[in-house]
Design an enzyme around this catalytic site. Structure first.
Site, PDB file in Angstrom:
ATOM      1  N   LYS A 163      14.588   3.720 -15.953  1.00  0.00           N
ATOM      2  CA  LYS A 163      13.695   2.559 -16.117  1.00  0.00           C
ATOM      3  C   LYS A 163      12.437   2.930 -16.890  1.00  0.00           C
ATOM      4  O   LYS A 163      11.959   2.147 -17.693  1.00  0.00           O
ATOM      5  CB  LYS A 163      13.281   2.005 -14.746  1.00  0.00           C
ATOM      6  CG  LYS A 163      14.406   1.357 -13.976  1.00  0.00           C
ATOM      7  CD  LYS A 163      13.924   0.826 -12.645  1.00  0.00           C
ATOM      8  CE  LYS A 163      13.582   1.900 -11.648  1.00  0.00           C
ATOM      9  NZ  LYS A 163      14.697   2.705 -11.150  1.00  0.00           N
TER      10      LYS A 163
ATOM     11  N   GLY B  24       9.779   8.072  -9.536  1.00  0.00           N
ATOM     12  CA  GLY B  24       9.344   9.060 -10.517  1.00  0.00           C
ATOM     13  C   GLY B  24       9.902   8.718 -11.878  1.00  0.00           C
ATOM     14  O   GLY B  24      11.075   8.439 -12.009  1.00  0.00           O
ATOM     15  N   HIS B  25       9.031   8.655 -12.863  1.00  0.00           N
ATOM     16  CA  HIS B  25       9.473   8.355 -14.220  1.00  0.00           C
ATOM     17  C   HIS B  25       9.252   9.569 -15.091  1.00  0.00           C
ATOM     18  O   HIS B  25       8.172  10.152 -15.065  1.00  0.00           O
ATOM     19  CB  HIS B  25       8.598   7.258 -14.837  1.00  0.00           C
ATOM     20  CG  HIS B  25       8.890   5.903 -14.305  1.00  0.00           C
ATOM     21  ND1 HIS B  25      10.114   5.537 -13.848  1.00  0.00           N
ATOM     22  CD2 HIS B  25       8.106   4.820 -14.202  1.00  0.00           C
ATOM     23  CE1 HIS B  25      10.053   4.275 -13.466  1.00  0.00           C
ATOM     24  NE2 HIS B  25       8.849   3.817 -13.660  1.00  0.00           N
TER      25      HIS B  25
ATOM     26  N   ASP C 142      16.864   5.793 -10.480  1.00  0.00           N
ATOM     27  CA  ASP C 142      17.012   6.826 -11.516  1.00  0.00           C
ATOM     28  C   ASP C 142      17.901   6.380 -12.669  1.00  0.00           C
ATOM     29  O   ASP C 142      18.610   7.179 -13.265  1.00  0.00           O
ATOM     30  CB  ASP C 142      17.568   8.137 -10.908  1.00  0.00           C
ATOM     31  CG  ASP C 142      16.784   8.572  -9.704  1.00  0.00           C
ATOM     32  OD1 ASP C 142      15.550   8.535  -9.770  1.00  0.00           O
ATOM     33  OD2 ASP C 142      17.402   8.924  -8.684  1.00  0.00           O
TER      34      ASP C 142
ATOM     35  N   GLN D 290      12.928   2.362  -7.735  1.00  0.00           N
ATOM     36  CA  GLN D 290      14.218   2.606  -7.071  1.00  0.00           C
ATOM     37  C   GLN D 290      15.305   1.721  -7.710  1.00  0.00           C
ATOM     38  O   GLN D 290      15.217   1.415  -8.890  1.00  0.00           O
ATOM     39  CB  GLN D 290      14.141   2.369  -5.562  1.00  0.00           C
ATOM     40  CG  GLN D 290      13.325   3.399  -4.793  1.00  0.00           C
ATOM     41  CD  GLN D 290      11.850   3.127  -4.796  1.00  0.00           C
ATOM     42  OE1 GLN D 290      11.403   2.024  -4.572  1.00  0.00           O
ATOM     43  NE2 GLN D 290      11.047   4.137  -5.033  1.00  0.00           N
TER      44      GLN D 290
HETATM   45  P1  IMP Z   1      12.229   6.790   0.878  1.00  0.00           P
HETATM   46  O1  IMP Z   1      12.047   5.707  -0.132  1.00  0.00           O
HETATM   47  O2  IMP Z   1      11.429   8.032   0.567  1.00  0.00           O
HETATM   48  O3  IMP Z   1      12.042   6.310   2.284  1.00  0.00           O
HETATM   49  O4  IMP Z   1      13.766   7.270   0.813  1.00  0.00           O
HETATM   50  C1  IMP Z   1      14.829   6.415   1.197  1.00  0.00           C
HETATM   51  C2  IMP Z   1      16.045   6.589   0.273  1.00  0.00           C
HETATM   52  O5  IMP Z   1      15.720   6.096  -1.020  1.00  0.00           O
HETATM   53  C3  IMP Z   1      16.467   8.052   0.072  1.00  0.00           C
HETATM   54  O6  IMP Z   1      17.866   8.088  -0.084  1.00  0.00           O
HETATM   55  C4  IMP Z   1      15.809   8.419  -1.241  1.00  0.00           C
HETATM   56  O7  IMP Z   1      16.472   9.484  -1.895  1.00  0.00           O
HETATM   57  C5  IMP Z   1      15.934   7.124  -1.997  1.00  0.00           C
HETATM   58  N1  IMP Z   1      14.921   6.951  -3.037  1.00  0.00           N
HETATM   59  C6  IMP Z   1      13.633   6.623  -2.872  1.00  0.00           C
HETATM   60  N2  IMP Z   1      13.016   6.535  -4.062  1.00  0.00           N
HETATM   61  C7  IMP Z   1      13.939   6.786  -5.000  1.00  0.00           C
HETATM   62  C8  IMP Z   1      13.915   6.781  -6.435  1.00  0.00           C
HETATM   63  O8  IMP Z   1      12.903   6.522  -7.092  1.00  0.00           O
HETATM   64  N3  IMP Z   1      15.101   7.092  -7.037  1.00  0.00           N
HETATM   65  C9  IMP Z   1      16.233   7.333  -6.343  1.00  0.00           C
HETATM   66  N4  IMP Z   1      16.304   7.329  -5.019  1.00  0.00           N
HETATM   67  C10 IMP Z   1      15.171   7.044  -4.344  1.00  0.00           C
END
Ligand code: IMP
Length: 440
Positions: free
Chosen positions: A16, A40-41, A13, A224
């Site tokens: 990007k 998510g963008h 977040d 991420q």
């Molecule tokens: P998962 O990727 O859904 O398995 O989540 C694992 C961890 O990564 C959790 O803490 C999520 O909140 C975090 N996470 C996954 N995708 C994002 C992102 O795009 N931005 C911020 N945190 C993310």
């Protein structure tokens, strides 16, 4: 010709999407190389907001967009996204959008397992996005995953699904105590998705290599952030893929010799969603101020993001892990009203100061940030479009980030819109790409 990898240096977040959208103007293709619709963008173009979870934001710039083999893709979400973009008159055809035949398909049982497991964990939740990302990557490693090449082959899909469902349903029913999904229902629903997506499936690595050979400029977009990397992040509070720049080659199917620049996106403060240690987290009015002013809610889950000061231990870890060549600073305008700003330059742990990001989460939890205080600029900088016109205190703050990270700042973002950006160095502009990009 230049190929650039973009990564988030913190916990995701970082903004990007906007930087990718901006750089995409001079790229020929934009490629995602890991993650899934956990990302998510949010982009704002001509006052209109666009949210994408899977399709690279370069689609708005009418660029070739590619989902690499390193992704896990929920076909239902992808179809919704294609339809959403088409409704907004954005062209999405097999000529400008391809999905790697080797990318993994997220199935309904992955989502059930993701949320079912989290619900069983009580106070030990990771705080996943619940999108089935982890369970799908698990199957990839277990070699029981369904890739798009099998998914779009009706017999191959039926065979794989039958075999894997027997094992999944045992776990779902006996361990998670949930109602198991039914083969016939999944097969009927997902075969329809496969038919819709089939025209977009191709050998993405071949397409990207062809573009490079033809002189194209490729933008490789990470999802991420580095501290959510499965190897290098705050394990186990991480995502299930490698988010570091090195993963761009494996997840897109290109060789490291083609990467010319690695740009790290740095939000001028730090945020985190989900659980896990976060040394500079603020629990006071300043944290609330940043959260509100920065509109820090997740684009994917809508969750409130935890907020804290900029952390140079985190940034320097990202410098080391990615070989960053430049920085893009985002959301600088959010800090405008603050009288003084803190930059964390190290962690106090027991009787010493730690400068290297610790592997042990228990150690990280006990780390106390050591801060350097800098005066704020107490001014709205959102409309400033030249570096020279920034307040002196803003320049000092930026200079300090460069000094502490030893990496030059290429881009400064002062608002969500495309034009709220100060570009000091755009590596794509030093060289020009091909005129009519083609991967055929
Ligand atoms: P998962 O990727 O859904 O398995 O989540 C694992 C961890 O990564 C959790 O803490 C999520 O909140 C975090 N996470 C996954 N995708 C994002 C992102 O795009 N931005 C911020 N945190 C993310």
């Amino acid at each position: 010709m230049a190929n650039i990898v973009i990564v988030g240096t913190q916990w995701g977040d970082e903004g990007k999407g906007k930087i990718v959208d901006l750089l995409a103007e001079n790229a020929d293709a934009v490629v995602r190389f890991q993650g899934g619709n956990n990302a998510g963008h949010t982009m704002v173009v001509d006052g209109e907001q666009f949210i994408s979870h899977l399709i690279p934001s370069g689609i708005l710039q009418k660029k070739i967009c590619i989902i690499g083999n390193g992704l896990v893709v929920d076909p239902k979400v992808l179809i919704e996204e294609i339809n959403y973009l088409k409704q907004k008159d954005i062209t999405v055809t097999p000529k400008n959008f391809i999905i790697s035949d080797r990318a993994q398909v997220i199935m309904p049982y992955h989502k059930l397992i993701d949320t079912g497991r989290e619900n069983l964990k009580a106070d030990k939740k990771i705080g996943t996005t619940g999108r089935g990302i982890g369970p799908c990557y698990e199957d990839k490693a277990a070699r029981t995953g369904i890739r798009f090449v099998e998914f779009t082959n009706e017999t191959g899909f039926a065979e794989k699904l039958k075999a894997v469902l027997a094992e999944k349903n045992f776990y779902i029913e006996k361990f998670l105590k949930l109602t198991p999904p039914v083969f016939e229902e999944i097969f009927a629903e997902y075969s329809e998705y496969a038919k819709i997506l089939a025209p977009y499936i191709a050998d993405a690595s071949a397409a990207i290599n062809k573009l490079i050979k033809n002189g194209g400029q490729i933008l490789l977009e990470g999802a991420q952030g580095i501290h959510l990397d499965i190897d290098h992040g705050t394990y186990p509070y991480v995502t299930s893929s490698n988010t570091v720049a090195g993963s761009a080659c494996a997840g897109a199917g290109i060789g490291p010799k083609y990467i010319d620049e690695v740009i790290g996106i740095v939000k001028t403060y730090t945020t985190r969603v989900g659980a896990g240690p976060f040394p500079t987290e603020l629990f006071d009015k300043t944290g609330d101020f940043i959260q509100k002013k920065g509109a820090e809610f997740g684009a994917t889950t809508g969750r409130r993001r935890r907020c804290g000061w900029l952390d140079l231990v985190v940034l320097n870890n990202a410098v080391k892990l990615n070989g960053l060549t430049g920085l893009a600073i985002t959301k600088l305008d959010v800090l405008g009203e603050l009288k003084s700003l803190m930059i964390c330059t190290g962690y106090k742990y027991k009787n010493g100061i730690i400068k290297d990001f610790p592997a042990d989460g228990k150690v990280l939890e006990k780390c106390q940030p050591v801060y350097e205080e800098m005066p704020g600029w107490n001014e709205d900088i959102a409309l400033i479009d030249k570096y020279d016109n920034l307040p002196q205190n803003t320049k000092n703050y930026l200079k300090r980030i460069e000094e502490l990270s030893e990496i030059p700042i290429y881009i400064i973002s002062v608002g969500p819109q495309r034009d709220r950006t100060i570009v000091l160095n755009n590596p794509f502009l030093n060289i020009s790409g091909i005129k009519t990009p083609s991967f055929t």
